[in-house]
Design an enzyme around this catalytic site. Structure first.
Site, short mmCIF file in Angstrom:
data_model
loop_
_atom_site.label_atom_id
_atom_site.label_comp_id
_atom_site.label_asym_id
_atom_site.label_seq_id
_atom_site.Cartn_x
_atom_site.Cartn_y
_atom_site.Cartn_z
N LYS A 180 94.90 14.18 30.52
CA LYS A 180 93.78 14.57 29.91
C LYS A 180 93.12 16.22 31.10
O LYS A 180 93.39 15.94 31.91
CB LYS A 180 92.70 13.88 30.03
CG LYS A 180 91.53 14.43 29.72
CD LYS A 180 90.30 13.14 29.97
CE LYS A 180 89.44 13.28 31.21
NZ LYS A 180 88.82 14.29 32.07
N GLU A 254 96.15 13.12 44.67
CA GLU A 254 95.63 13.58 45.00
C GLU A 254 94.22 13.98 45.31
O GLU A 254 93.74 14.48 43.81
CB GLU A 254 96.24 15.01 44.44
CG GLU A 254 96.68 16.15 45.64
CD GLU A 254 95.65 17.03 46.54
OE1 GLU A 254 94.89 17.08 47.05
OE2 GLU A 254 95.90 17.73 45.19
N CYS A 288 90.65 21.52 47.01
CA CYS A 288 90.94 20.16 47.50
C CYS A 288 91.00 20.78 49.45
O CYS A 288 90.45 19.99 50.18
CB CYS A 288 91.43 19.36 46.90
SG CYS A 288 93.40 20.12 46.44
N GLU A 385 82.85 16.67 51.56
CA GLU A 385 83.82 17.95 50.82
C GLU A 385 82.67 18.35 49.86
O GLU A 385 82.16 17.92 49.13
CB GLU A 385 84.76 17.33 50.41
CG GLU A 385 85.43 18.43 49.35
CD GLU A 385 86.88 18.49 48.37
OE1 GLU A 385 86.09 16.65 48.01
OE2 GLU A 385 87.57 18.27 48.56
#
Lengths: 476, 321
Positions: A180, A254, A288, A385
């Site tokens: 997806k 991840e 990331c 983040e």
């Protein structure tokens, strides 16, 4: 004045269909429950895509299971490799089209899709194609076996590259997949489905289901799925880990990161400044492993910040399709709101935000490259983040302090060290709690190199032989 | 013109030891990073109006050069005429900044250029090797200045530099700069050639740039064009960074001249991109950036014709030189 005239890449290189269904069992289903996918630089609708239901997910998993049992597991490694090589070559042949498609749907500059994303996509397929007939040498003993059907969920920051990181090793190892793409960036995955048809990949080996998080949850929860591979936020990673707890499903996750980019006083400063820029402003900071925390030695703080600001004045923000654009559009309104909220929080907590003078286009979602100085490890912008073009700047006095500050994070995905002293680099790399440590460079990716994190940055490795192991089980 | 106090910059009385300490305290250069940055700037796409601007600027920045043992009065005259009218089919074509010749050709060049504002630059100081005694180098320089040279392109003593005798290099540049003084009190512009191909490492090139800048020249220049590695884009970027940092520190603006091996309009445009995005717009003028080149002009002229007429002409539609 030497102003660069507009140098737009042609939009006509890609032709999207008005609406897309899912790609299941080698065929596209009829579009249903559609939602719009837009160009974040203009907010114009590019196509309608389908929101996957439980029924769609079930038929995709069934197609993958059938393909696994009837075809894919029966082929020898060399033949699987042949399909992967074929896909890699088609990606190269259609690279311009794919680059344009990715830029239109994601908002990242054409310079990056053309020179980074798509070449890496092809190289991932080439690399894992080579492994397909050499699995006996992967270190799992003779005759390691595939898991079976894998559910793969990829994020919107590198849509096609993340697809390649997932599908190439899975197929090389002999699995079949249901993938997806993110809800905001489904189009290159759907073009990839066409490439699978073009490569005459056996039906059902790759299935693409589009949709939102609920579709992903159904893919994770489906009882006939053997393994989950997810790249995305730590919050969703946590949900997935809970969802599969107590089952025998394997998972690689991840997740987020808040990388420290550490500049020592003996670094090659001009190149370090380039590395800082590349570390945080590459892909609008939607990375990331972005170097979002700059740790600069106090003795060179002033010169580094001065050079960094001068360099940032040259960053060109604007139309992602222009070949001279360095920073494109933020992928979604939602993400833009999040970035804005976090920067405001940083300023409220005493940070000083600075951005170069750049013209922000009227339509679309944009955020000027920003640095925040005067912050400490206690501040929100240093801990959370941001996933945008925002750099938090801190200083350190000694290597030990640099290590302590760098490791003081819930994440542990990547880090950068800048020094002309080799022994210092090796010692830092040893002490930094990060899956990847770059020395005198940043944001370099290679299919032969494993990638992944510690702590809340997830588990499992992608890339290299390590990336293959996540898709294999030993013969014991 | 503002001047600097070299002792203040170095932070001590000028000795070989203090120069050595100063130069070796400069930040290092990471080869991979520098070349990656250059390659990335090389992908800038310069089209239409910006291309037309860049091509005209490139011509105006050119030091049209002939430095051959076989140079004659006629050859120099022909080159001067080409500089005066680079493209007879389009009189809007700008003129190059200068003609660059050996010292004995200066008078022929001056004569051919007449009252035209195109400068004459002369290479001097035992060009290209620089292997002669200082009195010979000074005589060489004075000879060219007396013949009417507007600009002097000197070479540094690479042997002295590589053996760590920085003071010698520095003193020679000062002496040559003094020899550039004319009787009327004006001074020929001084360009200092580092011969980067012989210095080999980027760290050396940064140090040589700083050492040369300390002596107060008008330009630092990459190469003679006579060794195997001449101007490259990364070397030019590094030197542009040096003049930019020097300006930030001292408020003295020094020019940069890459020379040798720049043959195509496409390359010249890449250099201009590097100038703009490294040193800044202030350097995008013939006063602060030059190309040392010979065959470059014709390629730029052909590209210029293509922009005006919409089609490529060919080598026979621009003059041989």
């Amino acid at each position: 004045m030497f102003d660069y005239s507009p140098a737009p890449e042609s939009k006509d290189l890609v032709k999207f269909q008005a609406s897309y269904g899912h790609f299941i069992g080698g065929k596209f289903t009829k579009p249903a429950n559609t939602f719009s996918t837009i160009n974040p630089a203009t907010e114009q609708v590019l196509a309608e895509v389908s929101h996957g239901t439980a029924k769609d997910v079930d038929s995709a998993v069934k197609a993958a299971r059938t393909a696994y049992e009837k075809t894919w597991s029966k082929l020898n490694g060399a033949t699987r490799g042949k399909y992967l090589y074929r896909i890699a070559r088609i990606i190269q042949e259609r690279s311009r089209e794919l680059a344009v498609a990715e830029t239109l749907n994601n908002g990242k500059p054409i310079k990056e899709t053309r020179d980074v994303d798509i070449p890496l996509v092809a190289s991932w397929f080439f690399y894992y194609a080579g492994w397909a007939d050499k699995l006996d040498y992967a270190g799992l003993g003779a005759n390691p076996r595939a898991h079976g059907v894998v559910s793969q969920i990829v994020p919107w920051n590198f849509p096609l590259m993340m697809l390649a990181w997932k599908i190439a090793p899975a197929l090389a190892a002999g699995n079949t997949v249901v993938l997806k793409p993110a809800e905001t960036t489904p189009l290159t995955a759907l073009l990839f489905a066409e490439i699978c048809q073009q490569a005459e990949l056996p039906d059902g080996v790759v299935n693409i289901v589009t949709g939102y998080g609920d579709t992903g949850a159904m893919m994770v929860g489906h009882p006939d799925v053997n393994k989950i591979a997810f790249t995305g936020s730590t919050d969703v990673g946590r949900i997935i880990a809970k969802q599969i707890a107590g089952t025998d499903k394997k998972a690689t996750l991840e997740l987020g990161g808040k990388a420290a980019n550490i500049v020592f006083e003996d670094a090659a400063l001009d190149q370090a400044v380039e590395g800082i820029v590349n570390g945080i402003f590459f892909n609008q900071g939607h990375v990331c492993c972005a170097g979002s925390r700059l740790l600069v030695q106090e003795s060179v703080q002033d010169v580094v910040i001065k050079k960094l600001k001068a360099r940032m004045e040259n960053i060109r923000l604007g139309d992602p399709m222009d070949k001279n654009t360095d920073i494109g559009a933020i992928n979604s309104k939602e993400q833009l709101t999040k970035i804005d909220r976090l920067v405001k929080q940083g300023v409220k907590e005493g940070g000083e935000a600075w951005a170069p003078s750049c013209v922000i286009p009227k339509n679309g979602f944009w955020y000027a490259p920003t640095i925040i100085t005067g912050v400490s490890p206690a501040n929100t912008v240093v801990r959370e983040e941001i996933f945008g073009p925002v750099l938090s700047v801190m200083t350190f006095r000694t290597p030990a302090e640099a290590v302590a500050k760098a490791n003081n994070s819930q994440y542990g995905l990547s880090a950068g060290v800048w020094s002309e002293k080799g022994s210092r680099i090796l010692k830092m790399a040893d002490q930094l709690n990060a899956g990847v440590v770059w020395a005198n460079t940043f944001n370099q990716f290679d299919p032969a190199s494993p990638f992944g994190g510690f702590k809340e940055s997830g588990y499992g490795r992608e890339g290299g032989r390590h990336g293959l192991l996540s898709y294999l089980k030993g013969s014991n | 013109m503002p001047t600097i106090d070299p002792e203040a910059v170095v932070g001590s009385r000028i000795t070989n030891q203090s120069l050595s300490r100063w130069l070796h305290s400069l930040p290092g250069v990471d080869k991979v990073g520098l070349e990656a940055r250059t390659a990335s700037l090389g992908t800038r796409s310069i089209k239409t109006a910006s291309k037309a601007w860049a091509l005209d600027m490139a011509i105006q920045m050119m030091d049209l050069t002939t430095l051959e043992g076989a140079d004659t009065k006629e050859r120099v005259r022909s080159l001067c005429l080409k500089a005066i009218t680079p493209d007879p089919t389009d009189l809007t074509t700008p003129q190059p900044a200068a003609i660059c010749v050996y010292g004995d050709m200066v008078k022929h060049a001056k004569e051919a250029l007449g009252k035209n504002k195109i400068h004459v630059a002369a290479v001097a100081t035992a060009f290209p090797s620089g292997r002669a005694s200082l009195p010979v180098k000074i005589a060489d320089t004075k000879d060219a200045v007396n013949a009417g040279a507007d600009e002097i392109d000197m070479v540094i003593d690479r042997g002295a530099f590589l053996s760590g005798n920085y003071l010698e290099v520095y003193k020679q540049i000062l002496a040559v700069k003094a020899a550039c003084l004319r009787k009327d009190g004006t001074r020929a512009h001084l360009k200092v050639i580092l011969e980067t191909g012989e210095l080999e490492t980027y760290d050396n090139i940064r140090r040589a740039s700083y050492l040369a800048m300390l002596a107060g020249p008008d330009f630092i220049k990459t190469s003679t064009g006579k060794v195997s590695v001449n101007a490259t884009l990364p070397i030019t970027l590094l030197m542009l960074q040096a003049v930019k940092d020097w300006f930030d520190q001292t408020k003295i603006q020094i020019g940069v001249k890459p020379a040798g091996g720049i043959r195509t309009a496409k390359d010249a445009i890449k250099y201009l991109v590097v100038v703009k995005e490294t040193a800044g717009e202030e350097w995008l003028t013939p006063k602060y950036f030059r190309f040392g080149a010979s065959s470059l002009l014709n390629d730029v002229l052909m590209q210029r014709q293509k922009l005006t007429t919409g089609h490529y002409s060919g080598r026979d539609y621009v003059s041989v030189d």
